[in-house]
Design a protein around this motif. Structure first.
Motif, short mmCIF file in Angstrom:
data_model
loop_
_atom_site.label_atom_id
_atom_site.label_comp_id
_atom_site.label_asym_id
_atom_site.label_seq_id
_atom_site.Cartn_x
_atom_site.Cartn_y
_atom_site.Cartn_z
N UNK A 98 -27.00 29.20 -18.44
CA UNK A 98 -27.76 29.20 -19.68
C UNK A 98 -29.14 29.84 -19.50
N UNK A 99 -29.83 29.45 -18.45
CA UNK A 99 -31.19 29.97 -18.25
C UNK A 99 -31.19 31.47 -18.04
N UNK A 100 -30.35 31.97 -17.19
CA UNK A 100 -30.29 33.42 -16.95
C UNK A 100 -29.73 34.15 -18.15
N UNK A 101 -28.88 33.46 -18.94
CA UNK A 101 -28.41 34.08 -20.18
C UNK A 101 -29.55 34.29 -21.16
N UNK A 102 -30.44 33.31 -21.26
CA UNK A 102 -31.60 33.47 -22.15
C UNK A 102 -32.52 34.59 -21.65
N UNK A 103 -32.73 34.62 -20.31
CA UNK A 103 -33.57 35.69 -19.75
C UNK A 103 -32.93 37.05 -20.01
N UNK A 104 -31.62 37.12 -19.85
CA UNK A 104 -30.91 38.39 -20.10
C UNK A 104 -31.06 38.82 -21.56
N UNK A 105 -30.95 37.87 -22.48
CA UNK A 105 -31.07 38.21 -23.91
C UNK A 105 -32.47 38.73 -24.23
N UNK A 106 -33.50 38.09 -23.69
CA UNK A 106 -34.87 38.53 -23.94
C UNK A 106 -35.11 39.93 -23.39
N UNK A 107 -34.67 40.16 -22.12
CA UNK A 107 -34.86 41.48 -21.52
C UNK A 107 -34.07 42.55 -22.25
N UNK A 128 -18.04 42.84 -27.76
CA UNK A 128 -18.94 42.62 -26.62
C UNK A 128 -19.32 43.95 -26.02
N UNK A 129 -20.46 43.93 -25.32
CA UNK A 129 -20.97 45.15 -24.71
C UNK A 129 -21.40 44.84 -23.27
N UNK A 130 -20.88 45.59 -22.31
CA UNK A 130 -21.26 45.42 -20.90
C UNK A 130 -22.43 46.35 -20.60
N UNK A 131 -23.48 45.77 -19.95
CA UNK A 131 -24.68 46.55 -19.64
C UNK A 131 -25.01 46.40 -18.16
N UNK A 132 -25.80 47.34 -17.68
CA UNK A 132 -26.24 47.27 -16.29
C UNK A 132 -27.14 46.07 -16.06
N UNK A 133 -28.01 45.77 -17.06
CA UNK A 133 -28.87 44.60 -16.96
C UNK A 133 -28.04 43.32 -16.89
N UNK A 134 -27.00 43.25 -17.70
CA UNK A 134 -26.14 42.07 -17.67
C UNK A 134 -25.46 41.90 -16.33
N UNK A 135 -25.02 43.04 -15.72
CA UNK A 135 -24.39 42.96 -14.40
C UNK A 135 -25.37 42.44 -13.35
N UNK A 136 -26.62 42.95 -13.40
CA UNK A 136 -27.62 42.48 -12.45
C UNK A 136 -27.91 41.00 -12.62
N UNK A 137 -28.02 40.56 -13.87
CA UNK A 137 -28.28 39.15 -14.14
C UNK A 137 -27.10 38.28 -13.71
N UNK A 138 -25.87 38.79 -13.82
CA UNK A 138 -24.69 38.03 -13.39
C UNK A 138 -24.69 37.85 -11.87
N UNK A 139 -25.03 38.97 -11.16
CA UNK A 139 -25.11 38.88 -9.70
C UNK A 139 -26.19 37.88 -9.29
N UNK A 140 -27.34 37.94 -10.00
CA UNK A 140 -28.42 36.99 -9.70
C UNK A 140 -27.98 35.56 -9.98
N UNK A 141 -27.23 35.38 -11.07
CA UNK A 141 -26.76 34.03 -11.42
C UNK A 141 -25.82 33.48 -10.34
N UNK A 142 -24.91 34.34 -9.83
CA UNK A 142 -24.00 33.88 -8.78
C UNK A 142 -24.76 33.55 -7.50
N UNK A 143 -25.77 34.36 -7.18
CA UNK A 143 -26.57 34.07 -5.98
C UNK A 143 -27.33 32.76 -6.10
N UNK A 144 -27.96 32.56 -7.28
CA UNK A 144 -28.72 31.32 -7.48
C UNK A 144 -27.80 30.11 -7.45
N UNK A 145 -26.63 30.22 -8.10
CA UNK A 145 -25.69 29.10 -8.10
C UNK A 145 -25.16 28.81 -6.70
N UNK A 146 -24.94 29.86 -5.90
CA UNK A 146 -24.45 29.65 -4.53
C UNK A 146 -25.48 28.92 -3.68
N UNK A 147 -26.75 29.36 -3.78
CA UNK A 147 -27.81 28.69 -3.01
C UNK A 147 -27.94 27.23 -3.43
#
Length: 476
Positions: free
Chosen positions: A458-467, A29-48
């Motif tokens: 799943x949705x943000x994972x697909x967006x992360x993969x495309x980006x 596995x590889x940790x990226x800055x984009x993945x971290x941003x998408x994870x934060x966005x995912x947690x925010x969206x799930x919280x809302x």
């Protein structure tokens, strides 16, 4: 031994083949800055979405429906508390009538009466609305005309002579009657015989009679509400309450003698008492007459059939004929409702009603309402449409049937000879209203939470993969 080991290994391999959640080695596995941003966005969206879904789950919606009433109870309970401001409790009668032929006069079961004072406050408990005892009358061998052959002993009084008669006699006993009244006709010979008895015994009591038909104004001034009214006067003033015991010569004579004896005892004591303060106090007590304010509060409940009918409050007596010219049915409805009023149920209904809009709270719209009639020979009639209301509150945990009603009132005018009545006509609607509080089911809520978590991931994972592929291709 070796065979058992091989069999165990093959079993574990077969089980791992159906693993839905296969692990990726950490070094792949590889940790990226984009993945971290998408994870934060995912947690925010799930919280809302989580808080929005939880808020929607705690909210409920009100639904109403109209349907045919399937209530199979044969009777319904009618609860009432009514104050009559100008009618004595002795003359209050509660009657029930319905279209099935029910006709109950002077209902006594589960009904109480309170006599009121001049301020409208409860003063004397008149007890359960029990059957009124019929007073005894006396039959005489002589007719009234034969008794008058040696003169009229009960002095006929008019408006002009009434006050002079009271002034001449320190003690007076007066019969205020109407010639058409059957009870007055039965009393006339007894009253004349009683007047003769008073004269023969030299009792210092003036016995008189007033014809309230010819002397209507005098009787209005004396507030004669029923015939005959037998009233004791002392020093020119009426002494309350009116005489309501047996109408025989012995009973009337005994009453007059007791009054005279009490007066003599007081006069004898007054002569011997030296303390001026005590004399003043006891004179006031002797002169005290308990005012009989004609007000009555009647309350209780009736079990009525579930058909059109009415209950009415009427001025009536088994020993009197009511004076239609003096019957005032001004009343105040303190409470009127339909259905069982048990304490626990009332508490639950009140708690449930707080959740309902005002349009669905017509359970007692007549409470604390005054219905005033400014003239005699008129009374209010009330027309009530009762609607069964089925409450399904708190997700079906609490269900009950109550009754709402709509009311219209109008003044009805009576002929001069008819006694008015306060009438409450009711009719039950064949339709019923169901009021239901609808909320989301717990399993629906859990399903939505799972969908939020899985869908967002799943949705943000697909967006992360495309980006990721897009930015990686640019670097190359």
């Amino acid at each position: 031994m070796q065979g058992n080991i091989n069999a165990g290994g093959r079993g574990r391999q077969t089980l791992s083949n159906i693993d839905f959640y296969r692990r990726v080695p950490k070094d792949l596995t590889e940790a990226t800055t984009l993945g971290a941003l998408m994870s934060i966005l995912a947690m925010g969206v799930m919280s809302v979405l989580f808080f929005s879904e939880t808020w929607a789950f705690t909210r409920t919606s009100l639904e109403t429906a109209i349907s045919m009433d399937n209530n199979e109870e044969p009777q319904i309970r009618l609860n009432f508390n009514i104050t009559l401001l100008d009618l004595h409790c002795d003359y209050v009668s509660v009657d029930v009538w319905d279209s099935l032929g029910t006709n109950r006069q002077n209902v006594t079961k589960n009904i109480e009466k309170w006599q009121l004072d001049a301020e409208g406050n409860r003063r004397i408990f008149s007890g359960r609305n029990r059957e009124t005892r019929e007073v005894r009358h006396e039959e005489h061998d002589e007719s009234l005309e034969e008794m008058h052959e040696d003169g009229v002993h009960a002095k006929p009084l008019t408006k002009e002579t009434f006050q002079a008669f009271l002034d001449e006699n320190e003690m007076a006993f007066v019969d205020l009657y109407a010639p058409w009244c059957i009870w007055c006709q039965r009393l006339m010979p007894t009253w004349e015989k009683f007047a003769e008895e008073v004269e023969e015994n030299n009792m210092p009591v003036g016995v008189g009679s007033v014809d309230c038909v010819t002397e209507a104004e005098l009787c209005r001034n004396e507030r004669v509400m029923a015939f005959p009214t037998i009233r004791w006067y002392q020093h020119g003033k009426a002494v309350s309450p009116d005489y309501k015991m047996d109408r025989t010569v012995a009973a009337l004579t005994g009453f007059a003698k007791r009054k005279l004896e009490m007066d003599e005892k007081f006069k004898d004591w007054d002569k011997r008492e030296q303390d001026p303060e005590k004399r003043k106090r006891y004179r006031e007590m002797n002169a005290y007459s308990r005012a009989e304010h004609p007000g009555c509060q009647v309350s209780g409940h009736l079990m009525v059939n579930r058909v059109p009918g009415n209950f009415h409050i009427e001025a009536k007596s088994v020993n009197h004929n009511l004076n239609a010219a003096m019957t005032n049915l001004t009343h105040r409805v303190n409470h009127l409702s339909f259905g069982e009023p048990g304490f626990a149920q009332i508490r639950k209904i009140k708690r449930a009603m707080k959740l309902l809009p005002e349009a669905h709270q017509q359970f007692n719209p007549m409470d604390d309402t005054m219905y005033h009639t400014s003239e005699y020979h008129q009374a209010y009639h009330h027309y009530i449409k009762v609607v069964s209301t089925h409450l399904d509150i708190f997700g079906g945990w609490y269900k009950t049937t109550s009754y709402q009603f709509l009311e219209q009132s109008q003044i009805v005018y009576y002929d001069d000879v008819n006694v008015p009545e306060a009438r409450f006509s009711y009719d039950l609607s064949p339709m019923s209203v169901t009021v239901k509080k609808e909320g989301r089911k717990w399993y629906d809520y859990l399903t939505s939470l799972c969908a939020i978590i899985g869908g967002t991931f799943t949705t943000l994972g697909l967006i992360d993969a495309v980006l990721y592929k897009f930015f990686k291709a640019k670097k190359l």
